[in-house]
Scaffold this motif. Structure first.
Motif, PDB file in Angstrom:
ATOM      1  N   PHE A  37       0.973  -1.343   0.408  1.00 44.90           N
ATOM      2  CA  PHE A  37       0.100   0.346  -0.412  1.00 44.90           C
ATOM      3  C   PHE A  37       0.749   1.304   0.025  1.00 44.90           C
ATOM      4  O   PHE A  37       0.160   2.131  -0.842  1.00 44.90           O
ATOM      5  CB  PHE A  37      -0.798  -0.154   1.520  1.00 44.90           C
ATOM      6  CG  PHE A  37      -1.805   0.862   1.129  1.00 44.90           C
ATOM      7  CD1 PHE A  37      -2.899   0.988   0.715  1.00 44.90           C
ATOM      8  CD2 PHE A  37      -1.712   2.388   2.246  1.00 44.90           C
ATOM      9  CE1 PHE A  37      -3.739   2.686   0.334  1.00 44.90           C
ATOM     10  CE2 PHE A  37      -2.451   3.241   2.679  1.00 44.90           C
ATOM     11  CZ  PHE A  37      -3.614   3.564   2.021  1.00 44.90           C
ATOM     12  N   LYS A  38       1.693   1.324   0.670  1.00 43.21           N
ATOM     13  CA  LYS A  38       2.643   2.185   0.838  1.00 43.21           C
ATOM     14  C   LYS A  38       3.200   2.946  -0.799  1.00 43.21           C
ATOM     15  O   LYS A  38       3.932   4.038  -0.822  1.00 43.21           O
ATOM     16  CB  LYS A  38       4.073   2.364   1.897  1.00 43.21           C
ATOM     17  CG  LYS A  38       4.460   3.101   2.461  1.00 43.21           C
ATOM     18  CD  LYS A  38       5.634   2.863   2.982  1.00 43.21           C
ATOM     19  CE  LYS A  38       6.468   3.226   4.064  1.00 43.21           C
ATOM     20  NZ  LYS A  38       7.479   3.316   4.764  1.00 43.21           N
ATOM     21  N   GLN A  39       3.934   1.869  -1.292  1.00 45.01           N
ATOM     22  CA  GLN A  39       4.695   2.169  -2.701  1.00 45.01           C
ATOM     23  C   GLN A  39       3.798   2.759  -3.357  1.00 45.01           C
ATOM     24  O   GLN A  39       3.932   3.764  -4.408  1.00 45.01           O
ATOM     25  CB  GLN A  39       5.599   0.420  -2.756  1.00 45.01           C
ATOM     26  CG  GLN A  39       3.959  -0.089  -3.363  1.00 45.01           C
ATOM     27  CD  GLN A  39       3.793  -1.506  -4.601  1.00 45.01           C
ATOM     28  OE1 GLN A  39       5.350  -1.207  -4.609  1.00 45.01           O
ATOM     29  NE2 GLN A  39       3.583  -1.855  -4.452  1.00 45.01           N
ATOM     30  N   PHE A  40       2.407   3.128  -3.034  1.00 49.69           N
ATOM     31  CA  PHE A  40       1.190   3.372  -4.449  1.00 49.69           C
ATOM     32  C   PHE A  40       1.266   4.904  -4.316  1.00 49.69           C
ATOM     33  O   PHE A  40       1.189   6.249  -4.693  1.00 49.69           O
ATOM     34  CB  PHE A  40       0.184   3.151  -4.207  1.00 49.69           C
ATOM     35  CG  PHE A  40      -0.350   2.037  -4.349  1.00 49.69           C
ATOM     36  CD1 PHE A  40       0.240   1.209  -5.300  1.00 49.69           C
ATOM     37  CD2 PHE A  40      -0.854   1.310  -3.384  1.00 49.69           C
ATOM     38  CE1 PHE A  40      -0.362  -0.321  -6.222  1.00 49.69           C
ATOM     39  CE2 PHE A  40      -1.501   0.201  -3.770  1.00 49.69           C
ATOM     40  CZ  PHE A  40      -1.263  -1.009  -4.389  1.00 49.69           C
ATOM     41  N   TYR A  41       2.541   5.616  -2.478  1.00 51.23           N
ATOM     42  CA  TYR A  41       2.388   7.112  -2.163  1.00 51.23           C
ATOM     43  C   TYR A  41       3.327   7.027  -2.523  1.00 51.23           C
ATOM     44  O   TYR A  41       3.585   8.416  -1.544  1.00 51.23           O
ATOM     45  CB  TYR A  41       1.311   7.168  -1.141  1.00 51.23           C
ATOM     46  CG  TYR A  41      -0.679   7.194  -1.385  1.00 51.23           C
ATOM     47  CD1 TYR A  41      -0.762   8.219  -2.203  1.00 51.23           C
ATOM     48  CD2 TYR A  41      -1.102   5.571  -1.202  1.00 51.23           C
ATOM     49  CE1 TYR A  41      -2.766   7.541  -2.587  1.00 51.23           C
ATOM     50  CE2 TYR A  41      -2.122   5.019  -2.087  1.00 51.23           C
ATOM     51  CZ  TYR A  41      -3.143   6.331  -1.948  1.00 51.23           C
ATOM     52  OH  TYR A  41      -4.496   5.683  -2.170  1.00 51.23           O
ATOM     53  N   ASP A  46      14.809  14.078  -3.381  1.00 46.93           N
ATOM     54  CA  ASP A  46      15.760  14.742  -2.613  1.00 46.93           C
ATOM     55  C   ASP A  46      16.523  12.845  -2.442  1.00 46.93           C
ATOM     56  O   ASP A  46      17.598  13.745  -1.055  1.00 46.93           O
ATOM     57  CB  ASP A  46      15.696  15.975  -1.372  1.00 46.93           C
ATOM     58  CG  ASP A  46      15.613  16.874  -2.451  1.00 46.93           C
ATOM     59  OD1 ASP A  46      15.585  17.218  -3.539  1.00 46.93           O
ATOM     60  OD2 ASP A  46      14.879  17.374  -1.741  1.00 46.93           O
ATOM     61  N   GLY A  47      16.749  11.927  -3.433  1.00 52.51           N
ATOM     62  CA  GLY A  47      17.456  11.040  -2.531  1.00 52.51           C
ATOM     63  C   GLY A  47      16.191  10.144  -1.338  1.00 52.51           C
ATOM     64  O   GLY A  47      17.058   9.612  -1.008  1.00 52.51           O
ATOM     65  N   THR A  48      15.189  10.715  -1.107  1.00 57.56           N
ATOM     66  CA  THR A  48      14.935  10.306   0.408  1.00 57.56           C
ATOM     67  C   THR A  48      13.476  10.034   0.360  1.00 57.56           C
ATOM     68  O   THR A  48      13.072  10.967  -1.359  1.00 57.56           O
ATOM     69  CB  THR A  48      14.918  11.158   1.647  1.00 57.56           C
ATOM     70  OG1 THR A  48      16.075  11.988   1.984  1.00 57.56           O
ATOM     71  CG2 THR A  48      14.622  10.626   2.720  1.00 57.56           C
ATOM     72  N   ASP A  49      13.396   8.629   0.255  1.00 61.14           N
ATOM     73  CA  ASP A  49      11.571   7.973   0.160  1.00 61.14           C
ATOM     74  C   ASP A  49      10.517   8.366   1.086  1.00 61.14           C
ATOM     75  O   ASP A  49      10.936   9.235   2.410  1.00 61.14           O
ATOM     76  CB  ASP A  49      11.602   6.480   0.643  1.00 61.14           C
ATOM     77  CG  ASP A  49      12.223   5.315  -0.838  1.00 61.14           C
ATOM     78  OD1 ASP A  49      12.499   6.040  -1.809  1.00 61.14           O
ATOM     79  OD2 ASP A  49      12.232   4.139  -0.526  1.00 61.14           O
ATOM     80  N   THR A  50       9.770   9.955   0.395  1.00 61.17           N
ATOM     81  CA  THR A  50       8.570  10.280   1.001  1.00 61.17           C
ATOM     82  C   THR A  50       7.113   9.558   0.254  1.00 61.17           C
ATOM     83  O   THR A  50       7.498   9.848  -0.167  1.00 61.17           O
ATOM     84  CB  THR A  50       9.117  11.617   1.126  1.00 61.17           C
ATOM     85  OG1 THR A  50       8.197  12.526   2.217  1.00 61.17           O
ATOM     86  CG2 THR A  50       8.810  12.284   0.203  1.00 61.17           C
ATOM     87  N   ILE A  51       6.329  10.389   1.877  1.00 68.10           N
ATOM     88  CA  ILE A  51       4.984  10.352   1.112  1.00 68.10           C
ATOM     89  C   ILE A  51       4.508  10.999   0.023  1.00 68.10           C
ATOM     90  O   ILE A  51       4.365  12.131   1.177  1.00 68.10           O
ATOM     91  CB  ILE A  51       3.810   9.691   2.293  1.00 68.10           C
ATOM     92  CG1 ILE A  51       3.550   8.473   2.506  1.00 68.10           C
ATOM     93  CG2 ILE A  51       2.689  10.030   1.885  1.00 68.10           C
ATOM     94  CD1 ILE A  51       3.536   6.801   2.286  1.00 68.10           C
ATOM     95  N   CYS A  52       4.055  10.991  -0.784  1.00 74.34           N
ATOM     96  CA  CYS A  52       3.536  12.265  -1.300  1.00 74.34           C
ATOM     97  C   CYS A  52       2.343  11.824  -1.989  1.00 74.34           C
ATOM     98  O   CYS A  52       3.055  10.995  -3.339  1.00 74.34           O
ATOM     99  CB  CYS A  52       4.503  13.233  -1.602  1.00 74.34           C
ATOM    100  SG  CYS A  52       3.427  14.975  -2.306  1.00 74.34           S
ATOM    101  N   GLY A  53       1.147  11.610  -2.026  1.00 77.70           N
ATOM    102  CA  GLY A  53       0.333  11.168  -2.647  1.00 77.70           C
ATOM    103  C   GLY A  53      -1.391  11.786  -2.605  1.00 77.70           C
ATOM    104  O   GLY A  53      -1.569  12.216  -2.128  1.00 77.70           O
ATOM    105  N   TRP A  54      -1.413  11.334  -3.520  1.00 79.75           N
ATOM    106  CA  TRP A  54      -3.257  11.929  -4.095  1.00 79.75           C
ATOM    107  C   TRP A  54      -3.807  10.719  -4.486  1.00 79.75           C
ATOM    108  O   TRP A  54      -3.712   9.744  -5.292  1.00 79.75           O
ATOM    109  CB  TRP A  54      -3.153  13.044  -4.874  1.00 79.75           C
ATOM    110  CG  TRP A  54      -2.118  14.519  -3.858  1.00 79.75           C
ATOM    111  CD1 TRP A  54      -0.992  14.603  -4.315  1.00 79.75           C
ATOM    112  CD2 TRP A  54      -2.713  15.751  -3.648  1.00 79.75           C
ATOM    113  NE1 TRP A  54      -0.785  15.749  -3.483  1.00 79.75           N
ATOM    114  CE2 TRP A  54      -1.557  15.990  -3.015  1.00 79.75           C
ATOM    115  CE3 TRP A  54      -3.834  15.894  -2.886  1.00 79.75           C
ATOM    116  CZ2 TRP A  54      -1.686  16.984  -2.392  1.00 79.75           C
ATOM    117  CZ3 TRP A  54      -4.277  16.740  -2.507  1.00 79.75           C
ATOM    118  CH2 TRP A  54      -2.878  17.779  -1.866  1.00 79.75           C
TER     119      TRP A  54
END
Length: 155
Positions: A37-41, A46-54
């Motif tokens: 689930f997390k991968q969808f968002y 800047d070289g870091t994985d972050t949640i940013c989705g809609w």
């Protein structure tokens, strides 16, 4: 006459024009495992994985007749967004900037590229922000926003 799929695509198109918006899904994504689930968002920034989705979800559809005898179709749409919360980076301010950019984008394109007659319906003009605040999303502390957009077209 536009179908729901046409309107969804137009909403996504407006959203994807915003720099830094992240991942935009035309429907609410689900998965059995939190990691899936997390991968969808998750976005690499800047070289870091972050949640940013809609995601976009249709909430309602109503037909009525106007004074000219035309059939009017009004649809309500949920626009839901998440962004990883990092207090030391003042992430709330960045998220507010994305929200303001979304509101401005829908204000600037009230017909969603000519797909609908208008996103000004009744007293609602464009994207309405209904709720914001911190949430746990996919196991990550995030900022969240819940918005509502109305669309109107004629059959």
């Amino acid at each position: 006459m536009p179908e729901a799929a046409d309107i969804r695509t137009a909403i996504v198109s407006v959203m994807e024009r915003i720099p830094g918006i992240g991942m935009v899904h035309s429907y609410e994504r689900y998965a059995d495992k939190q990691s899936d689930f997390k991968q969808f968002y998750t976005l690499r920034r800047d070289g870091t994985d972050t949640i940013c989705g809609w995601f976009i979800r249709r909430l309602s559809r109503a037909e009525s007749s106007d004074s000219l005898g035309r059939v009017v179709v009004v649809m309500g749409w949920r626009i839901q967004g998440y962004m990883g919360l990092v207090d030391s980076q003042e992430s709330e301010l960045a998220f507010d900037g994305l929200i303001d950019a979304l509101v401005a984008a829908f204000r600037a394109d009230e017909t969603l590229g000519g797909v609908v007659d208008s996103t000004i319906v009744g007293s609602d003009a464009g994207l309405q922000i209904e709720d914001t605040g911190p949430v746990m999303f996919a196991g990550v502390l995030c900022h969240a926003v819940q918005g509502r957009l109305m669309s109107r077209h004629y059959v």
